[in-house]
Write an enzyme that holds these catalytic residues in place. Structure first.
Site, PDB file in Angstrom:
ATOM      1  N   ILE A  14       2.687   3.134   3.668  1.00 36.39           N
ATOM      2  CA  ILE A  14       3.395   2.041   4.341  1.00 36.39           C
ATOM      3  C   ILE A  14       4.895   2.299   4.372  1.00 36.39           C
ATOM      4  CG2 ILE A  14       3.688   0.570   2.296  1.00 36.39           C
ATOM      5  CD1 ILE A  14       2.829  -0.595   5.878  1.00 36.39           C
ATOM      6  N   SER A  36       9.841   6.726  -6.944  1.00 41.15           N
ATOM      7  CA  SER A  36       8.423   6.967  -6.716  1.00 41.15           C
ATOM      8  C   SER A  36       7.964   8.098  -7.621  1.00 41.15           C
ATOM      9  CB  SER A  36       8.166   7.336  -5.251  1.00 41.15           C
ATOM     10  OG  SER A  36       6.802   7.577  -5.010  1.00 41.15           O
ATOM     11  N   ARG A  37       6.766   7.956  -8.179  1.00 41.82           N
ATOM     12  CA  ARG A  37       6.251   9.007  -9.050  1.00 41.82           C
ATOM     13  C   ARG A  37       5.869  10.260  -8.269  1.00 41.82           C
ATOM     14  NH1 ARG A  37       1.592   5.997 -12.276  1.00 41.82           N
ATOM     15  NH2 ARG A  37       1.355   5.090 -10.195  1.00 41.82           N
ATOM     16  N   LYS A  90       4.076  -7.177   1.313  1.00 36.22           N
ATOM     17  CA  LYS A  90       2.967  -8.111   1.072  1.00 36.22           C
ATOM     18  C   LYS A  90       1.799  -7.379   0.429  1.00 36.22           C
ATOM     19  CE  LYS A  90       0.016  -6.460   4.084  1.00 36.22           C
ATOM     20  NZ  LYS A  90      -1.357  -6.061   3.746  1.00 36.22           N
ATOM     21  N   ASP A 168      -6.257  -7.452   1.493  1.00 35.09           N
ATOM     22  CA  ASP A 168      -4.992  -6.780   1.765  1.00 35.09           C
ATOM     23  C   ASP A 168      -4.642  -6.898   3.245  1.00 35.09           C
ATOM     24  OD1 ASP A 168      -2.817  -4.729   0.713  1.00 35.09           O
ATOM     25  OD2 ASP A 168      -3.610  -3.906   2.589  1.00 35.09           O
TER      26      ASP A 168
END
Length: 307
Positions: A14, A36-37, A90, A168
């Site tokens: 996303i 971010s990993r 969201k 979702d």
């Protein structure tokens, strides 16, 4: 006016598909860091966590969270406690109580919190809301059906506890419905189809009331071929059809109206307005409806599911 320096957390699908392009075109924000990993954005300094990003890059003024809802609470709290404005993809959190606690923390810290619902920014949602405002609503049908393998390939988290499953995408429909319908939605009954090897449903059906109107919603995560993101509303003036995720509107006796996809640029413009005015926008009605559905649902176990 100076652009707001922003850190983007969670560089997954996303973020790459929507957030990064919207930020690249934004006059309001400058993407200065990521957290971010696994993911990175070319040309932007990356860190493995929000805490590391904020410590190493104190010029970050705002953080946009694109991580899965499970675990997002602590990430958002880290940013809020550091005095950063926060925008939430969201659904805003894994639970209603988490989202409410984030809102309270943002108020106490004097920062902006924006719980986004991108589907509300679809081209024709506001026009549908305006047309329905002074009409009698007789019945509503919501059909939100898409292919999990197309939109969430290999993303096991979405069917794990806290991942929301078919809700979702289904919560997108509820975010539009709560925006356009004049009367509140109330959950009456629900069924959920949950694979034997998963925690969250792949399909669900919910019966609501909105004023005197019956509202029937069907969500399906296994639709192949054409994808369905439609809402039909029967009124005293005829039927309104809002289709293609809110980008096409059909009204009685009028030609079809279709707009371009500008959802995420609109979200970031709204976030900038909130930051500069010192306000927050935390509408939890869609996630409350999902929570209510889980409370009353008849759970039906189905065949195991694999991506």
């Amino acid at each position: 006016m100076d652009r707001i320096k922003l850190g983007l957390a969670g560089i997954g699908k996303i973020a790459r598909d929507q957030h990064v392009p919207a930020l690249a075109a934004s006059d309001d924000f400058e993407l200065v860091a990521t957290a971010s990993r696994h993911g990175r954005v070319e040309g932007v300094t990356g860190y493995v966590s929000i805490a590391e990003m904020i410590h190493a890059c104190p010029q970050v003024e705002a953080v946009s969270l694109c991580t899965p809802p499970e675990g997002r609470f602590e990430q958002a709290m880290t940013a809020i406690r550091a005095g950063k404005h926060v925008m939430l993809e969201k659904p805003p959190a894994a639970t209603v109580s988490e989202a409410e606690a984030l809102a309270a923390a943002a108020r106490a810290s004097g920062v902006t919190l924006f719980a986004t619902w991108h589907s509300r920014e679809a081209a024709e949602v506001d026009a549908a809301r305006t047309w329905l405002a002074d009409r009698r609503i007789d019945a509503v049908r919501i059909r939100w059906m898409e292919n999990i393998r197309q939109w969430h390939p290999g993303q096991d988290w979405i069917l794990a506890a806290g991942g929301f499953g078919v809700f979702d995408p289904g919560i997108n429909a509820l975010s539009i419905a709560t925006r356009i319908l004049p009367q509140p939605l109330v959950v009456l009954h629900a069924t959920m189809d949950v694979p034997a090897n998963r925690a969250c449903p792949l399909a669900a059906a919910i019966t609501f009331r909105s004023g005197e109107a019956a509202v029937d919603a069907c969500f399906d995560f296994l639709q192949t071929g054409g994808q369905t993101w439609d809402i039909e509303v029967d009124t005293d003036a005829g039927m309104l059809r809002l289709t293609h995720g809110g980008s096409r509107l059909e009204l009685p006796g009028e030609p079809l109206v279709s707009g371009s996809n500008d959802e995420y640029p609109r979200l970031y413009r709204r976030f900038a307005e909130l930051v500069r005015s010192g306000e927050s926008d935390v509408d939890l009605r869609p996630i409350k409806l999902v929570a209510d559905a889980f409370l009353v649902a008849e759970r039906r176990v189905t065949e195991p599911f694999e991506f």
